[in-house]
Design an enzyme around this catalytic site. Structure first.
Site, PDB file in Angstrom:
ATOM      1  N   ARG A  66       6.395  19.220  -2.124  1.00 65.53           N
ATOM      2  CA  ARG A  66       7.754  19.718  -1.908  1.00 65.53           C
ATOM      3  C   ARG A  66       8.809  18.975  -2.723  1.00 65.53           C
ATOM      4  O   ARG A  66       9.645  19.591  -3.381  1.00 65.53           O
ATOM      5  CB  ARG A  66       8.141  19.600  -0.420  1.00 65.53           C
ATOM      6  CG  ARG A  66       7.602  20.683   0.446  1.00 65.53           C
ATOM      7  CD  ARG A  66       7.237  20.151   1.812  1.00 65.53           C
ATOM      8  NE  ARG A  66       6.013  19.380   1.700  1.00 65.53           N
ATOM      9  CZ  ARG A  66       4.792  19.909   1.826  1.00 65.53           C
ATOM     10  NH1 ARG A  66       4.653  21.156   2.157  1.00 65.53           N
ATOM     11  NH2 ARG A  66       3.706  19.173   1.653  1.00 65.53           N
ATOM     12  N   THR A  67       8.783  17.663  -2.625  1.00 59.88           N
ATOM     13  CA  THR A  67       9.851  16.900  -3.280  1.00 59.88           C
ATOM     14  C   THR A  67       9.785  17.099  -4.792  1.00 59.88           C
ATOM     15  O   THR A  67      10.792  17.401  -5.436  1.00 59.88           O
ATOM     16  CB  THR A  67       9.744  15.409  -2.904  1.00 59.88           C
ATOM     17  OG1 THR A  67       9.653  15.303  -1.484  1.00 59.88           O
ATOM     18  CG2 THR A  67      10.951  14.639  -3.395  1.00 59.88           C
ATOM     19  N   LYS A  96      -3.470   1.644 -18.254  1.00 58.32           N
ATOM     20  CA  LYS A  96      -3.749   0.492 -19.133  1.00 58.32           C
ATOM     21  C   LYS A  96      -2.981  -0.741 -18.662  1.00 58.32           C
ATOM     22  O   LYS A  96      -2.708  -1.649 -19.435  1.00 58.32           O
ATOM     23  CB  LYS A  96      -3.340   0.810 -20.568  1.00 58.32           C
ATOM     24  CG  LYS A  96      -4.031   2.014 -21.189  1.00 58.32           C
ATOM     25  CD  LYS A  96      -3.456   2.277 -22.579  1.00 58.32           C
ATOM     26  CE  LYS A  96      -4.016   3.537 -23.218  1.00 58.32           C
ATOM     27  NZ  LYS A  96      -3.284   3.893 -24.445  1.00 58.32           N
ATOM     28  N   ARG A 119       9.471   8.517  -7.458  1.00 52.55           N
ATOM     29  CA  ARG A 119       8.725   8.278  -6.208  1.00 52.55           C
ATOM     30  C   ARG A 119       7.670   7.228  -6.515  1.00 52.55           C
ATOM     31  O   ARG A 119       6.918   7.345  -7.480  1.00 52.55           O
ATOM     32  CB  ARG A 119       8.058   9.557  -5.712  1.00 52.55           C
ATOM     33  CG  ARG A 119       7.056   9.275  -4.586  1.00 52.55           C
ATOM     34  CD  ARG A 119       6.533  10.509  -3.944  1.00 52.55           C
ATOM     35  NE  ARG A 119       7.546  11.146  -3.107  1.00 52.55           N
ATOM     36  CZ  ARG A 119       7.285  12.076  -2.192  1.00 52.55           C
ATOM     37  NH1 ARG A 119       6.053  12.495  -2.005  1.00 52.55           N
ATOM     38  NH2 ARG A 119       8.245  12.596  -1.471  1.00 52.55           N
ATOM     39  N   HIS A 147      13.481   7.711   2.130  1.00 54.90           N
ATOM     40  CA  HIS A 147      13.347   9.011   1.466  1.00 54.90           C
ATOM     41  C   HIS A 147      14.725   9.675   1.602  1.00 54.90           C
ATOM     42  O   HIS A 147      14.919  10.591   2.396  1.00 54.90           O
ATOM     43  CB  HIS A 147      12.247   9.824   2.141  1.00 54.90           C
ATOM     44  CG  HIS A 147      11.754  10.993   1.346  1.00 54.90           C
ATOM     45  ND1 HIS A 147      12.467  11.546   0.294  1.00 54.90           N
ATOM     46  CD2 HIS A 147      10.606  11.729   1.451  1.00 54.90           C
ATOM     47  CE1 HIS A 147      11.774  12.574  -0.192  1.00 54.90           C
ATOM     48  NE2 HIS A 147      10.640  12.688   0.485  1.00 54.90           N
TER      49      HIS A 147
HETATM   50  C1  NCD Z   1       7.051  12.974   3.166  1.00 55.74           C
HETATM   51  C2  NCD Z   1       6.968  11.713   2.324  1.00 55.74           C
HETATM   52  O1  NCD Z   1       6.512  11.765   1.181  1.00 55.74           O
HETATM   53  O2  NCD Z   1       7.399  10.707   2.825  1.00 55.74           O
HETATM   54  N1  NCD Z   1       6.843  14.160   2.466  1.00 55.74           N
HETATM   55  C3  NCD Z   1       7.916  14.797   1.906  1.00 55.74           C
HETATM   56  O3  NCD Z   1       8.467  14.364   0.927  1.00 55.74           O
HETATM   57  N2  NCD Z   1       8.370  15.903   2.521  1.00 55.74           N
HETATM   58  C4  NCD Z   1       6.329  12.908   4.450  1.00 55.74           C
HETATM   59  C5  NCD Z   1       4.860  12.610   4.480  1.00 55.74           C
HETATM   60  O4  NCD Z   1       4.213  12.410   3.444  1.00 55.74           O
HETATM   61  O5  NCD Z   1       4.319  12.588   5.591  1.00 55.74           O
END
Ligand code: NCD
Length: 326
Positions: A66-67, A96, A119, A147
């Site tokens: 999703r993100t 590497k 991320r 997040h």
């Molecule tokens: C979440 C995350 O990556 O923290 N996912 C997201 O971005 N919607 C939640 C999760 O992984 O459980």
């Protein structure tokens, strides 16, 4: 060096700036202005001549559906012509043993993104990135800590369905120790008056004490329990979360807790009719599929809101960076 974490009182404060933590947000005004712009993004999505963003880099060191997908789509809807897209770092020089800092600087040098979306499994990764880069960094998930764009879309969803971000009882269920979405959302809820947050977690997955203290100090009423049944009739928002398997030391420790809180129709029957059920997704088995049909289950709409909020945020951050093109 880029000024990495400016305080955000109004939406224009994020123009040209990084967004690393929800703790930057100082007022409801920022949220209100962002949500108004997110509403407008419905129309921009349909406008093929939007030129609000030129280039962006997406660096995802951890899995994402999703993100990653919504940052990418948001960038395209805003007109980005260059997207340096690293979806997982396999096949890059990270294999590497290239350092984090060198990888970041390289991606910026070779693709000239206006914004870097990151991320990464380290809690301080976005802060470090903002220190080494000369352009805005947006945190798309840092370790177990934050997040912050998920918190924005979660708050936008709550505002849309319940019409307010104050005097709410938010019941968060699942892995409070390792989950990052709920930590960011709980901090954001400190901006509204009269909110109560109840953390329902197995004992060994409870919210870290320092975060509980921080929330408490900021005026959110915090309750912690393992007895879900005690809060079912009073919750306005139920925020279910996944037990975060990737952070466990052993399979047996994960197995011992993973099925502790599974949302079933029998449980939703005890919730109020005007409550909403949220989940950042992905879900494993912690919400039974039967629950998806319940009109109170809004987790699939959260994702639609994520696209709009991320468009609004990227458009605002990029605003001063687009001036050369006007
Ligand atoms: C979440 C995350 O990556 O923290 N996912 C997201 O971005 N919607 C939640 C999760 O992984 O459980």
């Amino acid at each position: 060096m880029h000024a990495e974490a400016s305080q955000l009182h109004k939406l224009s404060d994020v123009e040209g700036q990084s967004y690393i933590t929800v703790e930057q947000i100082q007022s409801r005004t920022f949220l209100q202005e962002l949500f108004t712009l997110a509403d407008e993004m419905e129309r921009v999505k349909k406008d093929p001549v939007a030129h609000s963003l030129r280039s962006i880099a997406l660096l995802f060191y951890q899995a994402s559906t999703r993100t990653h997908g919504s940052f990418r789509a948001a960038s395209q809807f805003l007109g980005a012509r260059a997207i340096a897209d690293y979806h997982g770092m396999n096949g890059t020089s990270v294999e590497k043993s290239e350092s984090f800092e060198d990888t970041l600087k390289s991606v910026v040098a070779i693709s000239d993104p206006q914004i870097v979306v990151l991320r990464h499994p380290d809690n301080d990764s976005s802060e470090r990135a903002a220190q080494v880069l000369d352009r805005p960094v947006v945190n798309a998930g840092s370790g177990k800590a934050e997040h912050p764009t998920q918190a924005l879309l979660d708050a936008y969803t709550i505002q849309k369905y319940l019409g307010q971000l104050e005097n709410l009882h938010v019941v968060a269920v699942g892995d409070m120790l390792n989950g990052r979405t709920i930590k960011s959302l709980a901090k954001l809820l400190t901006l509204g008056k009269g909110n109560t947050v109840t953390f329902v977690a197995p004992e060994n997955l409870s919210m870290p004490e320092d975060i509980v203290r921080q929330l408490d100090k900021k005026g959110v009423k915090i309750q912690q329990t393992t007895r879900l049944e005690d809060v079912l009739s009073t919750g306005d928002v139920f925020y279910w979360t996944r037990v975060q398997k990737e952070w466990f030391d052993s399979a047996s420790e994960y197995e011992a807790v993973k099925d502790r809180f599974i949302l079933t129709p029998d449980i939703t029957a005890q919730m109020r009719q005007d409550a909403i059920i949220m989940h950042p997704l992905p879900r494993v088995n912690e919400i039974e599929r039967e629950v998806d049909k319940d009109v109170r289950a809004v987790y699939f709409h959260q994702m639609e809101n994520g696209l709009l909020v991320r468009m609004a945020l990227l458009k605002t951050i990029a605003k001063p960076l687009m001036s050369d093109f006007r």
